[in-house]
Structure formats: C-alpha cells, structure tokens
Design a protein around this motif. Structure first.
Motif, PDB file in Angstrom:
ATOM      1  N   CYS A  25       0.873  -1.182   0.000  1.00 37.65           N
ATOM      2  CA  CYS A  25       0.000   0.000   0.000  1.00 37.65           C
ATOM      3  C   CYS A  25       0.904   1.224   0.000  1.00 37.65           C
ATOM      4  O   CYS A  25       1.962   1.221   0.640  1.00 37.65           O
ATOM      5  CB  CYS A  25      -0.905   0.009   1.228  1.00 37.65           C
ATOM      6  SG  CYS A  25      -2.072   1.395   1.242  1.00 37.65           S
ATOM      7  N   HIS A  31      -1.811   2.458  12.345  1.00 36.91           N
ATOM      8  CA  HIS A  31      -2.750   1.568  13.041  1.00 36.91           C
ATOM      9  C   HIS A  31      -3.158   0.395  12.158  1.00 36.91           C
ATOM     10  O   HIS A  31      -3.974  -0.425  12.568  1.00 36.91           O
ATOM     11  CB  HIS A  31      -4.013   2.346  13.431  1.00 36.91           C
ATOM     12  CG  HIS A  31      -4.772   2.872  12.246  1.00 36.91           C
ATOM     13  ND1 HIS A  31      -4.447   4.065  11.628  1.00 36.91           N
ATOM     14  CD2 HIS A  31      -5.809   2.361  11.547  1.00 36.91           C
ATOM     15  CE1 HIS A  31      -5.281   4.260  10.609  1.00 36.91           C
ATOM     16  NE2 HIS A  31      -6.108   3.237  10.528  1.00 36.91           N
ATOM     17  N   GLY A  84      -3.800  -4.156   2.106  1.00 38.29           N
ATOM     18  CA  GLY A  84      -3.088  -3.555   1.012  1.00 38.29           C
ATOM     19  C   GLY A  84      -3.975  -2.635   0.157  1.00 38.29           C
ATOM     20  O   GLY A  84      -5.109  -2.397   0.476  1.00 38.29           O
ATOM     21  N   GLU A  85      -3.380  -2.121  -0.900  1.00 41.03           N
ATOM     22  CA  GLU A  85      -4.174  -1.264  -1.779  1.00 41.03           C
ATOM     23  C   GLU A  85      -4.422  -2.005  -3.097  1.00 41.03           C
ATOM     24  O   GLU A  85      -3.507  -2.151  -3.918  1.00 41.03           O
ATOM     25  CB  GLU A  85      -3.453   0.071  -2.017  1.00 41.03           C
ATOM     26  CG  GLU A  85      -4.132   0.978  -3.016  1.00 41.03           C
ATOM     27  CD  GLU A  85      -5.642   1.163  -2.776  1.00 41.03           C
ATOM     28  OE1 GLU A  85      -6.039   1.543  -1.673  1.00 41.03           O
ATOM     29  OE2 GLU A  85      -6.421   0.899  -3.723  1.00 41.03           O
ATOM     30  N   THR A 110     -10.590   1.062  -1.055  1.00 42.35           N
ATOM     31  CA  THR A 110      -9.391   1.733  -1.568  1.00 42.35           C
ATOM     32  C   THR A 110      -9.047   2.951  -0.719  1.00 42.35           C
ATOM     33  O   THR A 110      -9.921   3.532  -0.070  1.00 42.35           O
ATOM     34  CB  THR A 110      -9.608   2.174  -3.042  1.00 42.35           C
ATOM     35  OG1 THR A 110      -8.489   2.950  -3.475  1.00 42.35           O
ATOM     36  CG2 THR A 110     -10.870   2.990  -3.233  1.00 42.35           C
ATOM     37  N   SER A 135     -11.448   5.122   2.141  1.00 43.52           N
ATOM     38  CA  SER A 135     -11.110   5.395   3.545  1.00 43.52           C
ATOM     39  C   SER A 135     -10.728   6.852   3.739  1.00 43.52           C
ATOM     40  O   SER A 135      -9.898   7.395   3.005  1.00 43.52           O
ATOM     41  CB  SER A 135      -9.928   4.518   3.978  1.00 43.52           C
ATOM     42  OG  SER A 135     -10.274   3.166   3.849  1.00 43.52           O
ATOM     43  N   ARG A 148      -3.545   9.011   8.480  1.00 44.06           N
ATOM     44  CA  ARG A 148      -3.406   8.167   7.284  1.00 44.06           C
ATOM     45  C   ARG A 148      -2.330   8.766   6.378  1.00 44.06           C
ATOM     46  O   ARG A 148      -2.655   9.307   5.306  1.00 44.06           O
ATOM     47  CB  ARG A 148      -4.738   8.087   6.521  1.00 44.06           C
ATOM     48  CG  ARG A 148      -5.853   7.399   7.269  1.00 44.06           C
ATOM     49  CD  ARG A 148      -7.109   7.255   6.407  1.00 44.06           C
ATOM     50  NE  ARG A 148      -6.856   6.631   5.124  1.00 44.06           N
ATOM     51  CZ  ARG A 148      -6.776   5.322   4.927  1.00 44.06           C
ATOM     52  NH1 ARG A 148      -6.965   4.479   5.913  1.00 44.06           N
ATOM     53  NH2 ARG A 148      -6.517   4.841   3.729  1.00 44.06           N
ATOM     54  N   SER A 214      -9.503  -0.947  15.906  1.00 45.04           N
ATOM     55  CA  SER A 214      -9.319  -2.235  16.565  1.00 45.04           C
ATOM     56  C   SER A 214      -7.825  -2.530  16.611  1.00 45.04           C
ATOM     57  O   SER A 214      -7.191  -2.665  15.561  1.00 45.04           O
ATOM     58  CB  SER A 214     -10.061  -3.310  15.762  1.00 45.04           C
ATOM     59  OG  SER A 214      -9.727  -4.585  16.212  1.00 45.04           O
ATOM     60  N   LEU A 215      -7.278  -2.580  17.797  1.00 42.14           N
ATOM     61  CA  LEU A 215      -5.844  -2.856  17.953  1.00 42.14           C
ATOM     62  C   LEU A 215      -5.644  -3.885  19.060  1.00 42.14           C
ATOM     63  O   LEU A 215      -6.383  -3.865  20.051  1.00 42.14           O
ATOM     64  CB  LEU A 215      -5.089  -1.573  18.347  1.00 42.14           C
ATOM     65  CG  LEU A 215      -5.077  -0.411  17.355  1.00 42.14           C
ATOM     66  CD1 LEU A 215      -4.472   0.831  17.994  1.00 42.14           C
ATOM     67  CD2 LEU A 215      -4.290  -0.788  16.100  1.00 42.14           C
ATOM     68  N   ASN A 337     -16.634  -4.165  12.566  1.00 43.61           N
ATOM     69  CA  ASN A 337     -16.102  -3.748  11.268  1.00 43.61           C
ATOM     70  C   ASN A 337     -16.547  -4.667  10.127  1.00 43.61           C
ATOM     71  O   ASN A 337     -16.505  -4.271   8.963  1.00 43.61           O
ATOM     72  CB  ASN A 337     -14.578  -3.638  11.337  1.00 43.61           C
ATOM     73  CG  ASN A 337     -14.161  -2.510  12.277  1.00 43.61           C
ATOM     74  OD1 ASN A 337     -14.940  -1.595  12.515  1.00 43.61           O
ATOM     75  ND2 ASN A 337     -12.955  -2.579  12.816  1.00 43.61           N
TER      76      ASN A 337
HETATM   77  C1  LIG Z   1      -6.588  -2.206   5.477  1.00 43.37           C
HETATM   78  S1  LIG Z   1      -7.487  -1.091   4.435  1.00 43.37           S
HETATM   79  C2  LIG Z   1      -7.220  -1.783   2.831  1.00 43.37           C
HETATM   80  C3  LIG Z   1      -7.915  -1.074   1.730  1.00 43.37           C
HETATM   81  C4  LIG Z   1      -7.349   0.274   1.274  1.00 43.37           C
HETATM   82  N1  LIG Z   1      -5.945   0.292   1.123  1.00 43.37           N
HETATM   83  C5  LIG Z   1      -7.835   1.386   2.181  1.00 43.37           C
HETATM   84  O1  LIG Z   1      -7.007   2.195   2.620  1.00 43.37           O
HETATM   85  O2  LIG Z   1      -9.036   1.474   2.416  1.00 43.37           O
HETATM   86  C6  LIG Z   1      -9.185  -1.520   4.739  1.00 43.37           C
HETATM   87  C7  LIG Z   1      -9.859  -0.734   5.843  1.00 43.37           C
HETATM   88  O3  LIG Z   1      -9.379  -1.178   7.102  1.00 43.37           O
HETATM   89  C8  LIG Z   1      -9.276  -0.061   7.942  1.00 43.37           C
HETATM   90  N2  LIG Z   1      -8.354  -0.382   9.044  1.00 43.37           N
HETATM   91  C9  LIG Z   1      -7.026  -0.611   8.955  1.00 43.37           C
HETATM   92  N3  LIG Z   1      -6.513  -0.860  10.169  1.00 43.37           N
HETATM   93  C10 LIG Z   1      -7.545  -0.801  11.043  1.00 43.37           C
HETATM   94  C11 LIG Z   1      -7.658  -0.958  12.455  1.00 43.37           C
HETATM   95  N4  LIG Z   1      -6.591  -1.240  13.209  1.00 43.37           N
HETATM   96  N5  LIG Z   1      -8.872  -0.833  13.024  1.00 43.37           N
HETATM   97  C12 LIG Z   1      -9.973  -0.546  12.271  1.00 43.37           C
HETATM   98  N6  LIG Z   1      -9.921  -0.384  10.929  1.00 43.37           N
HETATM   99  C13 LIG Z   1      -8.727  -0.496  10.332  1.00 43.37           C
HETATM  100  C14 LIG Z   1      -8.771   1.013   6.993  1.00 43.37           C
HETATM  101  O4  LIG Z   1      -8.932   2.310   7.499  1.00 43.37           O
HETATM  102  C15 LIG Z   1      -9.637   0.774   5.790  1.00 43.37           C
HETATM  103  O5  LIG Z   1     -10.861   1.453   5.889  1.00 43.37           O
END
Ligand SMILES: C[S@@+](CC[C@H](N)C(=O)[O-])C[C@H]1O[C@@H](n2cnc3c(N)ncnc32)[C@H](O)[C@@H]1O
Length: 354
Positions: A25, A31, A84-85, A110, A135, A148, A214-215, A337
C-alpha cells in the motif's frame, strides 16, 4: 442456544468474500491491520494469520485468476477486494472483470488516491463494479494526513477527495458504482463521526460507515487510540446525531450503534450467537489462506486442521458444507467492522430499501 449446524443448500448464493488481494500500500497508516513496513524490515511476520505490507507470499496472478474463475457456480454472492491497496496493482482490474463475469457483486476498498489516475475511475465504471468504499479518517485535511499518511508524503486528503469526485463524475447519471466513505474512529476524535458524514454528504457520496479502531492490547497505539468504556458516551452522542440526521447517506443497519458501543465498552471477548463468520463471510489473505473472518482472535483460535487456501481450489468445493451460521465466542471491535460488509452492503448497493 446451540449453533445451527445444518449446512446450506449449495445453490444458495449468500457468501461475502473479503479478499485482501495484495499486501503493498502506498499509505503507511500506523494503526493498519497490515502493520508498518518499518517493523517488517527483517522480513514479514512468521506467525500464521499475521499480515504485512511485504508481498513475498502474495499469490501469483495466474493462481488468483484461476480461483476467481471458479466463483461462477459457487455460493459466493459478493467479493470485497481490499488489501493492502488493490488499485495500486493493475491486474486488479482484470480480476474484477473475471469476478463480475462469474456473476458476483464486486466492491473495492481503496485509499482513494488511485481513482485520480487516468482511466482508473472510468474503467471501474465500465467494468460494472458495484461499490467503491474509500477510507477517510478526518474531515480535517491535516488530521487525516497524520492518521493516514502516504509513504511518499505527496498524497493525502486532497487527492482522496479528488479521487472520489473523479469517480462520481465518471459515474454521472449511471447506476453504479455506489460510492462510500469508511472512517476509523479513534478515542480522541468522536466528532469525526458526524464531521466526515457531513463532508461525505456534501460531496455526494452514497453510504457512510464509521468504524471503531481495533488494535491488540500490545500495540504501541493501543492506549492512545483505542476506546475504553469511558469514551462510550461521547461516541454514542455522535452516532445518535448521525442516525437522526444522516444527510441522505445510507448508514449501517439499526443495530449498528448498539454493537459499536458494546464493542468499545470492553476488551473482553463476547459470545456471538448465529455469527455469519464461517457461514456467510470468509476472509482470504494475500497469501491465499482462507479464514472464517479477519478477527485476530478468531484466527488465533482456528485449529491448523481448519486452515484452507484458494491456491488450486475451487470456490464451490471450498465452501461446500458451510453451516447456516456459527457460534463464536470472540466478539470484538473486528465484528463491528465486518457487520456493514455483510449486513449493510445490500442497502449500500441499493439492493433493498435503506
Ligand atoms: C486495510 S485497508 C485496505 C484497503 C485500502 N488500502 C484502504 O485504505 O481502504 C481496509 C480498511 O481497514 C481499515 N483499518 C485498517 N486498520 C484498522 C484498524 N486497526 N482498526 C480498524 N480499521 C482499520 C482502513 O482504514 C480501511 O478502511
């Protein structure tokens, strides 16, 4: 209540496949479920189920295309491509075509920036993609770009909004895709729930999903970002304000507010009766591993004998024998989620009245 262990009739098409297609990505969100590149310098994590932006184990294109072709004649109704993206990898467009030809709905998650590149938004419209979820974590550009950050430092809030607008322009008066915004909500900024919603409505976005961060408790941002029970009232106020005045946006279903609040009130795992994970939802990692859902708790509890892969598999056989629902004891923020992906998506995509 006992789980419903009856298997689904094969012809029923009701599975949502969340498919993390590629690992890399161009954003470096600290996070992110995929971790941070800097932490993986010595190689991707070895633990089963852990994700990394380093793509060494990502499935070869020919193998994932072969699996995508088998979705025809399978119980998979919808594929949500994430990572990933997914749009930083050009073959994704061909994978979307294959999945559409297999008769599935396709939604892509995305970071939004690839939508500004020539031809990407147009191609998504031409391919008949059903939904695009972008996002955006703050209505404030500086705050969003801190939460981000792009790795080059050259793309952020402005490009994300430009990408959404490009896609909406390309769609014009056409039926699709539906376009949504997803916001990861952190404890310091409950106001983003309604701030981003207002921005989304102004731009002309169709659906909106605020989701709890979520962590795992050991994460370096856990204390700073993850909600505790004390944060619930402020979050509740914002969620209720959003519900009262959605500004024309389609929101996750009526039980979402309660589920969101329940999830942030505790770090303990709870029981989920009639869970859709492993029944109507499956998660595919970039290395092809198939899990019942992306919850780290549920993945950790999955016995090695239950691990499967899309490599060399066909979707009909892979999902044969799935139960009507599962009985899960790992309720967490990850469940919240996943709910919009499975239960919210029909209304996000305009398939039912919202
Ligand atoms: C991992 S991203 C992959 C898709 C794309 N690259 C994007 O940025 O949307 C998918 C979604 O998961 C969310 N996400 C990633 N880490 C997260 C976390 N620790 N807790 C909650 N949502 C999370 C991102 O903000 C995004 O909306």
């Amino acid at each position: 209540m006992q789980p419903d262990t009856r298997t689904r009739p094969l012809q029923e098409r009701d599975i949502t496949l969340l498919w993390a297609l590629r690992s890399p990505c161009s954003f470096g969100c600290p996070h992110c479920y995929f971790g941070e590149l800097a932490d993986d310098k010595i190689g991707p994590p070895k633990e089963v189920g852990l994700l990394s932006h380093i793509p060494v184990r990502d499935v070869e294109r020919a193998e994932l295309e072969a699996f995508a072709r088998t979705l025809a004649d399978s119980p998979v109704e919808r594929v949500v491509l994430a990572g990933g993206e997914p749009l930083d990898w050009l073959p994704t467009l061909s994978v979307i075509k294959t999945i559409k030809e297999a008769g599935c709905e396709v939604v892509i998650a995305t970071n939004g920036v690839p939508l500004t590149r020539p031809g990407i938004a147009r191609t998504l419209v031409e391919l008949g993609i059903d939904g695009v979820s972008v996002s955006l974590d703050s209505a404030d550009a500086a705050v969003n770009d801190r939460l981000r950050p792009s790795r080059s430092g050259r793309a952020g809030h402005r490009e994300v909004l430009a990408g959404i607008r490009t896609l909406l322009d390309e769609r014009g008066q056409g039926p699709g895709p539906r376009v949504g915004i997803y916001t990861v909500v952190i404890r310091a900024r409950p106001q983003e729930i309604t701030n981003v919603a207002r921005l989304a409505a102004e731009i002309g976005v169709d659906y909106y999903v605020p989701q709890p961060i979520s962590l795992p408790p050991g994460h370096k941002l856990f204390t700073e970002r993850c909600h505790t029970a004390a944060d619930a009232p402020a979050v509740e106020q914002e969620l209720l304000r959003l519900e009262q005045d959605p500004g024309g946006l389609t929101l996750p279903g009526p039980t979402y507010v309660r589920q969101f609040l329940d999830s942030i009130a505790t770090q303990d795992s709870g029981r989920v009766e009639r869970c859709f994970g492993g029944a109507q939802l499956f998660f595919v990692q970039p290395d092809g591993t198939v899990w019942d859902c992306p919850s780290d708790r549920r993945i950790a509890a999955t016995p090695p004998s239950a691990r499967r892969t899309i490599v060399g598999a066909d979707a009909k056989t892979l999902f044969d024998g799935r139960p009507a629902c599962t009985d899960c004891s790992h309720f967490s923020r990850d469940c919240v989620n996943m709910t919009p992906l499975v239960l919210g998506m029909p209304s996000f995509l305009g398939r039912v009245g919202s």
